[in-house]
Design a protein around this motif. Structure first.
Motif, PDB file in Angstrom:
ATOM      1  N   GLY A 137       0.978  -1.488   0.024  1.00 19.47           N
ATOM      2  CA  GLY A 137      -0.086  -0.015  -0.018  1.00 19.47           C
ATOM      3  C   GLY A 137       0.748   1.255  -0.016  1.00 19.47           C
ATOM      4  O   GLY A 137       0.181   2.339  -0.323  1.00 19.47           O
ATOM      5  N   PHE A 138       2.213   1.266   0.183  1.00 21.45           N
ATOM      6  CA  PHE A 138       2.995   2.241   0.185  1.00 21.45           C
ATOM      7  C   PHE A 138       3.866   2.404  -1.224  1.00 21.45           C
ATOM      8  O   PHE A 138       4.117   1.646  -1.904  1.00 21.45           O
ATOM      9  N   PRO A 139       4.325   3.606  -1.219  1.00 18.24           N
ATOM     10  CA  PRO A 139       5.257   3.939  -2.431  1.00 18.24           C
ATOM     11  C   PRO A 139       6.469   3.094  -2.589  1.00 18.24           C
ATOM     12  O   PRO A 139       6.856   2.639  -1.532  1.00 18.24           O
ATOM     13  N   SER A 140       6.852   2.872  -3.749  1.00 14.53           N
ATOM     14  CA  SER A 140       8.197   2.105  -4.053  1.00 14.53           C
ATOM     15  C   SER A 140       9.092   3.322  -4.803  1.00 14.53           C
ATOM     16  O   SER A 140       8.710   3.450  -5.960  1.00 14.53           O
ATOM     17  N   VAL A 141       9.908   3.905  -4.206  1.00 18.72           N
ATOM     18  CA  VAL A 141      10.678   5.057  -4.784  1.00 18.72           C
ATOM     19  C   VAL A 141      12.111   4.939  -4.312  1.00 18.72           C
ATOM     20  O   VAL A 141      12.555   4.891  -3.127  1.00 18.72           O
ATOM     21  N   GLY A 142      12.913   5.141  -5.351  1.00 20.05           N
ATOM     22  CA  GLY A 142      14.260   4.716  -5.217  1.00 20.05           C
ATOM     23  C   GLY A 142      15.104   3.909  -6.050  1.00 20.05           C
ATOM     24  O   GLY A 142      14.596   3.268  -6.744  1.00 20.05           O
ATOM     25  N   ALA A 143      16.388   3.789  -5.761  1.00 15.72           N
ATOM     26  CA  ALA A 143      17.231   2.939  -6.474  1.00 15.72           C
ATOM     27  C   ALA A 143      17.105   1.490  -6.092  1.00 15.72           C
ATOM     28  O   ALA A 143      16.487   1.426  -4.987  1.00 15.72           O
ATOM     29  N   GLY A 147      21.572   2.052 -11.723  1.00 16.96           N
ATOM     30  CA  GLY A 147      20.952   2.696 -12.742  1.00 16.96           C
ATOM     31  C   GLY A 147      19.440   2.495 -12.830  1.00 16.96           C
ATOM     32  O   GLY A 147      18.860   3.251 -13.738  1.00 16.96           O
ATOM     33  N   TYR A 148      18.918   1.340 -12.159  1.00 23.29           N
ATOM     34  CA  TYR A 148      17.584   1.240 -12.216  1.00 23.29           C
ATOM     35  C   TYR A 148      16.779   2.043 -10.988  1.00 23.29           C
ATOM     36  O   TYR A 148      17.183   1.705  -9.906  1.00 23.29           O
ATOM     37  N   TYR A 149      15.663   2.903 -11.216  1.00 24.19           N
ATOM     38  CA  TYR A 149      15.192   3.493 -10.252  1.00 24.19           C
ATOM     39  C   TYR A 149      13.469   3.178 -10.380  1.00 24.19           C
ATOM     40  O   TYR A 149      13.034   2.958 -11.177  1.00 24.19           O
ATOM     41  N   GLU A 150      12.760   3.092  -9.073  1.00 22.27           N
ATOM     42  CA  GLU A 150      11.402   2.932  -9.383  1.00 22.27           C
ATOM     43  C   GLU A 150      10.686   4.453  -8.483  1.00 22.27           C
ATOM     44  O   GLU A 150      11.410   5.177  -7.708  1.00 22.27           O
ATOM     45  N   ALA A 151       9.626   4.787  -9.128  1.00 20.00           N
ATOM     46  CA  ALA A 151       8.679   5.692  -8.701  1.00 20.00           C
ATOM     47  C   ALA A 151       7.224   5.260  -9.067  1.00 20.00           C
ATOM     48  O   ALA A 151       6.683   5.597 -10.039  1.00 20.00           O
ATOM     49  N   VAL A 152       6.821   4.608  -8.160  1.00 22.01           N
ATOM     50  CA  VAL A 152       5.463   3.762  -8.286  1.00 22.01           C
ATOM     51  C   VAL A 152       4.620   3.737  -7.157  1.00 22.01           C
ATOM     52  O   VAL A 152       5.210   3.701  -5.733  1.00 22.01           O
ATOM     53  N   SER A 153       3.354   4.542  -7.190  1.00 28.84           N
ATOM     54  CA  SER A 153       2.496   4.984  -5.948  1.00 28.84           C
ATOM     55  C   SER A 153       1.349   5.169  -6.295  1.00 28.84           C
ATOM     56  O   SER A 153       1.058   5.737  -7.427  1.00 28.84           O
ATOM     57  N   GLY A 197       3.426  13.532  -6.497  1.00 29.87           N
ATOM     58  CA  GLY A 197       4.348  13.999  -7.602  1.00 29.87           C
ATOM     59  C   GLY A 197       5.472  14.931  -7.422  1.00 29.87           C
ATOM     60  O   GLY A 197       6.654  14.620  -7.916  1.00 29.87           O
ATOM     61  N   PRO A 198       5.237  16.253  -6.774  1.00 32.23           N
ATOM     62  CA  PRO A 198       6.335  17.002  -6.674  1.00 32.23           C
ATOM     63  C   PRO A 198       7.387  16.524  -5.713  1.00 32.23           C
ATOM     64  O   PRO A 198       8.466  17.005  -6.297  1.00 32.23           O
ATOM     65  N   VAL A 199       6.980  16.073  -4.598  1.00 35.75           N
ATOM     66  CA  VAL A 199       8.009  15.741  -3.616  1.00 35.75           C
ATOM     67  C   VAL A 199       8.827  14.432  -4.309  1.00 35.75           C
ATOM     68  O   VAL A 199       9.998  14.231  -4.033  1.00 35.75           O
ATOM     69  N   ILE A 200       8.306  13.381  -4.826  1.00 37.64           N
ATOM     70  CA  ILE A 200       9.176  12.384  -5.407  1.00 37.64           C
ATOM     71  C   ILE A 200       9.702  12.775  -6.529  1.00 37.64           C
ATOM     72  O   ILE A 200      10.933  12.482  -6.473  1.00 37.64           O
ATOM     73  N   GLY A 201       9.103  13.725  -7.315  1.00 38.77           N
ATOM     74  CA  GLY A 201       9.893  14.122  -8.743  1.00 38.77           C
ATOM     75  C   GLY A 201      11.399  14.846  -8.047  1.00 38.77           C
ATOM     76  O   GLY A 201      12.383  14.524  -8.598  1.00 38.77           O
ATOM     77  N   ARG A 202      11.063  15.598  -7.052  1.00 39.09           N
ATOM     78  CA  ARG A 202      12.419  16.182  -6.596  1.00 39.09           C
ATOM     79  C   ARG A 202      13.323  15.411  -5.804  1.00 39.09           C
ATOM     80  O   ARG A 202      14.551  15.485  -6.102  1.00 39.09           O
ATOM     81  N   MET A 211      13.681  10.955   3.998  1.00 37.93           N
ATOM     82  CA  MET A 211      12.115  11.182   3.862  1.00 37.93           C
ATOM     83  C   MET A 211      11.661   9.689   3.328  1.00 37.93           C
ATOM     84  O   MET A 211      10.459   9.495   3.404  1.00 37.93           O
ATOM     85  N   LEU A 212      12.504   9.294   2.289  1.00 38.05           N
ATOM     86  CA  LEU A 212      12.141   8.038   1.570  1.00 38.05           C
ATOM     87  C   LEU A 212      12.389   6.884   2.253  1.00 38.05           C
ATOM     88  O   LEU A 212      12.245   5.670   1.638  1.00 38.05           O
ATOM     89  N   ALA A 213      12.899   6.818   3.536  1.00 41.42           N
ATOM     90  CA  ALA A 213      13.719   5.574   4.128  1.00 41.42           C
ATOM     91  C   ALA A 213      12.606   4.568   4.287  1.00 41.42           C
ATOM     92  O   ALA A 213      12.924   3.342   4.084  1.00 41.42           O
ATOM     93  N   ASP A 214      11.283   4.735   4.538  1.00 40.80           N
ATOM     94  CA  ASP A 214      10.367   3.697   4.653  1.00 40.80           C
ATOM     95  C   ASP A 214       9.802   3.004   3.392  1.00 40.80           C
ATOM     96  O   ASP A 214       8.876   2.305   3.421  1.00 40.80           O
ATOM     97  N   PHE A 215      10.087   3.739   2.302  1.00 44.51           N
ATOM     98  CA  PHE A 215       9.410   3.391   0.828  1.00 44.51           C
ATOM     99  C   PHE A 215      10.396   2.999   0.120  1.00 44.51           C
ATOM    100  O   PHE A 215      10.278   3.036  -1.481  1.00 44.51           O
ATOM    101  N   ARG A 216      11.543   2.443   0.284  1.00 42.71           N
ATOM    102  CA  ARG A 216      12.671   1.960  -0.350  1.00 42.71           C
ATOM    103  C   ARG A 216      12.163   0.785  -1.481  1.00 42.71           C
ATOM    104  O   ARG A 216      11.552  -0.127  -0.680  1.00 42.71           O
ATOM    105  N   PRO A 217      12.523   0.481  -2.431  1.00 47.64           N
ATOM    106  CA  PRO A 217      12.134  -0.411  -3.489  1.00 47.64           C
ATOM    107  C   PRO A 217      12.716  -1.974  -2.710  1.00 47.64           C
ATOM    108  O   PRO A 217      12.005  -2.860  -2.906  1.00 47.64           O
TER     109      PRO A 217
END
Length: 400
Positions: free
Chosen positions: A336-342, A348-354, A361-366, A380-386
């Motif tokens: 249920g939570f985002p998957s964001v990061g390397a 070289g592979y990163y995810e931005a899925v949420s 959008g704006p905070v994940i984008g930045r 801030m992304l520690a709990d949402f790492r792939p």
């Protein structure tokens, strides 16, 4: 850590790196999926000097982004404090974004109304409001009569019913925002490949990203890819043999055409969610109606049910007509939570899925653009790492 040497290529198809301290900085990044998350990541990368290639099987912003309730909020994100904080940070990032690119037709910071239809649900809403106030999140409580007098005269909310008003919340026209972000990125030199899907991702001997192959037969040399493919994210992850488990949660959204929009802000009424969608349209959604999707109910009937519920709340919508309806699949990772990061196993592979991509959008984008360019991982992304999803061949794939 060894430093990468500066290498420039005259041929844009060749690989190129820029040394930033001792961190490899990719020069060409493929962003797969051009909804709100892909557009936000790509625009942030482009404005900081990276060469970006946007790739989408459709057109920018016309997928899930265009068929979302598009409500910018943190009041519905209290299940984990870190998730709430991430959403609050993105609400602030939206205000900054509006100042940077101009608000135009995409940004509508008009607040949000919510009320319940029975005493148990009402008690739960007031309990949540108290929690949010304790977290310094602005919430105001009105009666239905006060709301009709001060904010929304077209509503039929009972006069003594408590109504929560969240003044810092907003709604966004996602397709317009995506168009503006992609346009700005293209002005900065980004490429845009629409109407073609990624069918292969190639890696080098060291396991790092090297190429993407498209369904039109072309192959691009890249240094990194961002998987922002929404409902197709698990399939894209599978191209590098990564298991990204996704929930299956379809939702139906209906647009109502009306000569004059009778409401001014997003709202959650009992059984129905309503918001404006520009000068001549209103968007409707309901979790209760979503529950009927898997029963095989015809989408036209689902739209009719949404319209009927909306007319009970806003009688003026009785003269409106159903313009468009779509059943879309929300891109929700399995927990249920985002998957964001390397993903460390594939450089070289990163995810931005949420889910809640509109809000985030704006905070994940930045944050993700910064991570790609600097190698630094924001707390801030520690709990949402792939990497929190275990990689095992014995685990079933759950496709959205």
């Amino acid at each position: 850590m060894a430093c990468w040497q500066r290498e420039f290529a005259r041929d844009p198809g060749r690989r190129a790196f820029v040394s930033v301290g001792c961190v490899q900085r990719p020069e060409r990044v493929a962003v797969i999926g051009v909804g709100i998350l892909g557009a936000s990541v790509g625009w942030n990368l482009s404005r900081h000097g990276a060469a970006v290639v946007f790739i989408d099987a459709g057109q920018p912003g016309e997928g899930v982004t265009n068929w979302s309730f598009s409500w910018v909020n943190a009041s519905n994100k209290t299940e984990r404090r870190s998730y709430f904080d991430l959403n609050v940070a993105s609400m602030a990032a939206y205000r900054e974004l509006a100042g940077t690119i101009g608000p135009g037709s995409w940004w509508h910071p008009s607040g949000h109304l919510r009320w319940a239809g029975d005493s148990a649900a009402e008690a739960k809403l007031l309990e949540t409001a108290e929690l949010l106030a304790g977290w310094d999140y602005r919430v105001e409580v009105y009666t239905g009569a006060e709301v009709r007098r001060r904010l929304e005269p077209a509503l039929t909310v009972p006069g003594r019913t408590p109504v929560l008003f969240y003044p810092d919340e907003a709604w966004v026209h996602g397709r317009h925002l995506v168009g503006r972000l992609v346009g700005r990125a293209v002005e900065s030199g980004a490429e845009h490949r629409s109407g073609t899907a990624v069918c292969d991702i190639g890696t080098g001997a060291d396991g790092s990203i090297r190429t993407v192959t498209l369904s039109d037969g072309s192959r691009l040399d890249v240094d990194a890819v961002v998987n922002a493919a929404g409902p197709s994210a698990s399939q894209v992850a599978g191209l590098i043999t990564r298991h990204l488990p996704m929930c299956r949660e379809p939702g139906v959204v209906t647009r109502i055409g009306c000569a004059q929009v009778p409401v001014h802000r997003a709202m959650h009424a009992p059984h129905i969610e309503i918001r404006p969608d520009g000068d001549a349209s209103v968007v409707l959604h309901s979790r209760e109606v979503d529950a009927l999707i898997d029963t095989g109910e015809d989408p036209a009937e689902l739209a009719r049910l949404l319209h009927e519920s909306a007319k009970h709340v806003v009688p003026e919508l009785g003269n409106s007509r159903i313009a468009q309806t779509r059943v879309a699949h929300r891109p929700i990772p399995a927990d249920g939570f985002p998957s964001v990061g390397a993903v460390p196993s594939v450089p070289g592979y990163y995810e931005a899925v949420s889910h809640s991509g509109i809000t985030l959008g704006p905070v994940i984008g930045r944050l993700l653009a910064s991570e790609i360019l600097s190698g630094k991982r924001d707390k801030m992304l520690a709990d949402f790492r792939p990497e929190r999803f275990p990689q095992s061949e014995n685990l079933p794939h759950i496709h959205d």
